[in-house]
Design an enzyme around this catalytic site. Structure first.
Site, PDB file in Angstrom:
ATOM      1  N   GLU A 264       0.894  -1.152   0.000  1.00 42.89           N
ATOM      2  CA  GLU A 264       0.000   0.000   0.000  1.00 42.89           C
ATOM      3  C   GLU A 264       0.931   1.198   0.000  1.00 42.89           C
ATOM      4  OE1 GLU A 264      -1.251   2.912   1.599  1.00 42.89           O
ATOM      5  OE2 GLU A 264      -2.267   1.879   3.257  1.00 42.89           O
ATOM      6  N   CYS A 301      -1.801   7.860   4.648  1.00 42.34           N
ATOM      7  CA  CYS A 301      -1.939   7.508   3.231  1.00 42.34           C
ATOM      8  C   CYS A 301      -3.249   8.028   2.677  1.00 42.34           C
ATOM      9  CB  CYS A 301      -1.834   6.002   3.048  1.00 42.34           C
ATOM     10  SG  CYS A 301      -2.784   5.092   4.244  1.00 42.34           S
TER      11      CYS A 301
END
Lengths: 527, 527
Positions: A264, A301
């Site tokens: 990720e 993120c």
């Protein structure tokens, strides 16, 4: 036990001769404890133990695994304020965040414990024999998910607890029945050290074989690379930079036996502000977006790195309000001097791009390693021409892309790369009128948010924390929520297997009372 | 319409200047029709059309897709005996096999039509808002699977119908809502040509956009490589050799945006014969195994290429019986002179390896391109030392590995690479006594078969046709059965989305009456 050593099964080792320390970014000085980078020999030993433990651990009962996960949570809580203090001293994050993240970590362990206890995540599927079927009889076929084997988890710089030693990757992999080797993040090696001690203690308490869990220190790339290349490692979980994630993906794909890498790698999480809603709700959205951009010093993120709106007086006013809100926020320390420096470089590079100008920028502060909240703006035409402006600047930064009209907006959205999320802010009526835009966004994201900001990732079954490349290397799987367990499972089919030799999940009597697909119907009934 | 052209949307094109013909392996001469290899321009056009069609096709109703799949089946049946004759002339396979494979192909289309109609394969998951939750409210989150986008399918040499133009990969991808571009297999380009015409006719009948389906001819690697490298292609299905599958995997992994390749690359499918059962059932197992080794001239990915047993007089007698059965089988033509030649080379190489000797080998025949059934034997110690003996020899070939005792057997099994299947033949009592062996096998296979042979792959929900590398490049997904649709789907989460903007699968009223996971409970109820 904070001793700076590697934790290999139940051993604590320090065989290498490379050492390092963590840094307290608030004080801008090194913390005391010395960490011993794992040697190749220690890597080999950790993987060897994990490989040996894999068969036994895969066959443990769901009760054993659920108890193990809950014991990890208890051991972590038992670390008390030592953990909170250490976390803060290594991350510069405030105590409230530390306690919140600990809560999330413990909550995730409980979530996977419940999932394992319920047990249907193994997706049992049974098609019974049809001996008299014409022209050919059907044999008895039964399928379920089994663990893939040893998993390597890379600790994330921005989640010392929830995405590191005992974080979501580790918890879901242990729940699935896979041994885990954590490559600790060097920025919070101490936090990793004591949390991993807690995991090892929990493993020992339940008599699990050595090697179900190990934790290796590493400041460079060598340990991680050696782990990903090791033939006994079967899958990798990673949260971090694009460069790091892609390098691990490439390494895993070039192995003799390729393995999946769930990397990720961050995202700019565009937020689209439609014109009607800005007529009325400028204030509240300015406040909400300023809060989202600066939350945790922007080190998420899901940080909204791109805002998009259509040029008019409402957007002008919104921009002013956003600037005021940003300047009102008291800036916070970033995780590490390196991250703060990289942030400043990223901001400066963005400012140097053609057509960008400053909307808001917090003035310099005397405190070290502070992430100065910054909002730039740029015209959509300049944005489209310049791929550098599409890149993430990790920190409290966002770029407002100003579009001339809806066509200009759609053309800009069409150039956006794969994202974890996109958000659309609009009145119900105007949302309904932007059908094409919504479809464009849906193709590019893992999560499409309406009238909300991307920060704040709910841990639940319906969450998808993933997205098309380059947000992740495998957009079919989530890193958050129940379904994250699916990353560590593969199906096995048993054909014509005597009932007593079947795993309990597939036996006729359904001793685990699982929900099973039997001849096409979902049921908890016996066969 | 058999015209040798490429089918690009609703166009039939021949823009390249490379041509080729198929071969009738029984007559050992070229068939008449000339095929036009797709040019780069035609590749570009097919992918461009697929990309343009993807958004519209993804949003078609489940009824439309189900009707489309059924129309394909009808159009294929309407080709009548022309298809059967063409199939036989291009493959050398007998008429019975052609009809059987057509039945399976049509059956698969119906299976996916039903799956789409039922609709729960999109795995709808809903967690409703908890506005009063402390400390933070929960937002409304809803997740479902959506199609990944254009899929490239490589036709398989050994399944001109069931794993080519309208085969399982195409049918499951079209069902999922993905446009498909087939790279036809050059050995049966004519079969591909007319089956693809049938698919195009079905697409046109339902008013689907051009580009939902295209079929490109190609004899070399260029067209396939260009397709896999194309940025608009989002996933790849392949059935074939290890070299071919791995090359495509590497190509896909090295793209700027890596994409999944589901390559099924064959297997040796070990069959373990335990000692007790051979005391009594030598005859029937010799017959069954001889049949499985030679079925379809051994041209199946589930062909049993390795047999293993423990040395004793029963195994000796079984070996004699197996030899008699093999020599009794009338040999059949292989798919193509190249395949027959490669088979002969593989047989010879195996015979030249240290320690191998012939158990049975059918003598040469006057007919061209015949695959001569061959069984070799080798001692386990020699087998273990020589990785070449672990490789597949594609054709009616098997290698009997003779073990001294159970330890010798277990040591040999431990060296076996990832497989689609393994089979264990034993009495109920002895199966129960070989716990360790079963666990060893389970770790290495996708399907573990008890008292059966690997050939004959049932198309059903509980089938797993896949397995650890090198059997496939992604052992988490099956190429056969309902679950094959999962290869072409990815999750998207909608956060706080107005009900009217949600896809029907996630709307409160559950207008599609799907089985959904709502706040953790499976239900067809409204929200």
């Amino acid at each position: 036990m904070l001793d700076g050593k590697n934790i290999i099964g139940y051993d604590r080792t320090q065989r290498g001769n490379v050492t390092f320390r963590t840094i307290n970014p608030i004080l801008n000085k090194e913390n005391e404890i010395v960490f011993y980078e794992a040697s190749r020999e220690e890597v080999e030993e950790a993987v060897g133990l994990a490989h040996s433990a894999a068969g036994f651990y895969a066959e443990t009962s769901k009760e054993t695994r659920a108890r193990f996960l809950r014991s990890i949570a208890e051991e972590i809580m038992a670390l008390g304020d030592d953990l909170i203090d250490l976390y803060c001293s290594e991350s510069g994050l405030p105590e409230g965040r530390a306690r919140g993240e600990r809560g999330r970590t413990v909550g995730q362990l409980e979530l996977y414990a419940k999932l394992v206890e319920e047990g249907s995540y193994v997706q049992p599927s049974i098609d019974t024999a049809l001996p008299h079927r014409e022209p050919n009889p059907r044999v008895d076929l039964r399928k379920m998910m089994v663990p893939v084997g040893p998993v390597v988890v890379f600790g994330a710089s921005n989640f010392p607890l929830a995405y590191s030693s005992a974080g979501g990757d580790t918890a879901s992999a242990l729940a699935a029945g896979c041994p885990v080797i954590v490559k600790g993040h060097p920025m919070h090696a101490g936090t990793g050290n004591i949390v991993s001690s807690a995991i090892a203690a929990a493993a020992r308490k339940h008599g699990l074989p050595e090697g179900v869990f190990s934790h290796l220190n590493s400041k460079g790339h060598g340990v991680g690379e050696a782990l990903v290349k090791h033939p006994h490692v079967k899958a990798v979980g990673f949260t971090g930079s694009h460069g790091g994630g892609r390098a691990l993906f490439n390494l895993a794909a070039s192995r003799e036996e390729p393995i999946p890498v769930f990397a990720e790698m961050g995202s700019v999480n565009p937020v689209i502000l439609l014109p009607e809603i800005l007529k009325k709700e400028k204030d509240s959205w300015a406040r909400t977006i300023a809060g989202s951009v600066t939350l945790g010093s922007g080190q998420f993120c899901t940080n909204p790195g791109i805002l998009m709106g259509i040029e008019n007086s409402d957007l002008d006013r919104f921009t002013e309000l956003l600037s005021e809100e940003i300047l009102r926020i008291s800036p916070s320390t970033m995780l590490h001097p390196d991250i703060a420096e990289k942030y400043n470089r990223g901001r400066e590079q963005a400012r140097e791009q053609k057509g960008t100008s400053i909307i808001a920028e917090l003035s310099d502060t005397a405190k070290p390693n502070v992430g100065r909240p910054t909002i730039l703006k740029v015209k959509a035409a300049d944005f489209r021409e310049n791929p550098r402006l599409h890149q993430e600047v990790f920190g409290p930064f966002s770029l407002l892309v100003i579009c001339q009209n809806i066509e200009d907006l759609e053309r800009s959205v069409a150039l956006i790369e794969g994202q974890l999320t996109a958000s659309v802010i609009g009145t119900p009526e105007e949302l309904a009128g932007y059908d094409f835009l919504l479809r464009q966004l849906k193709e590019r994201v893992g999560r499409l948010i309406f009238n909300g900001v991307p920060t704040g990732v709910e841990v639940c079954a319906s969450m998808h924390h993933g997205g098309p490349y380059p947000a992740t290397t495998d957009n079919r799987f989530t890193a958050v929520g129940e379904d994250a367990i699916n990353r560590w499972l593969r199906p096995v089919c048993f054909q014509n297997c005597p009932d007593s030799l079947l795993p309990p999940a597939l036996q006729n009597a359904n001793p685990l009372s699982l929900l099973r697909r039997v001849n096409g119907k979902l049921t908890r009934d016996k066969v």
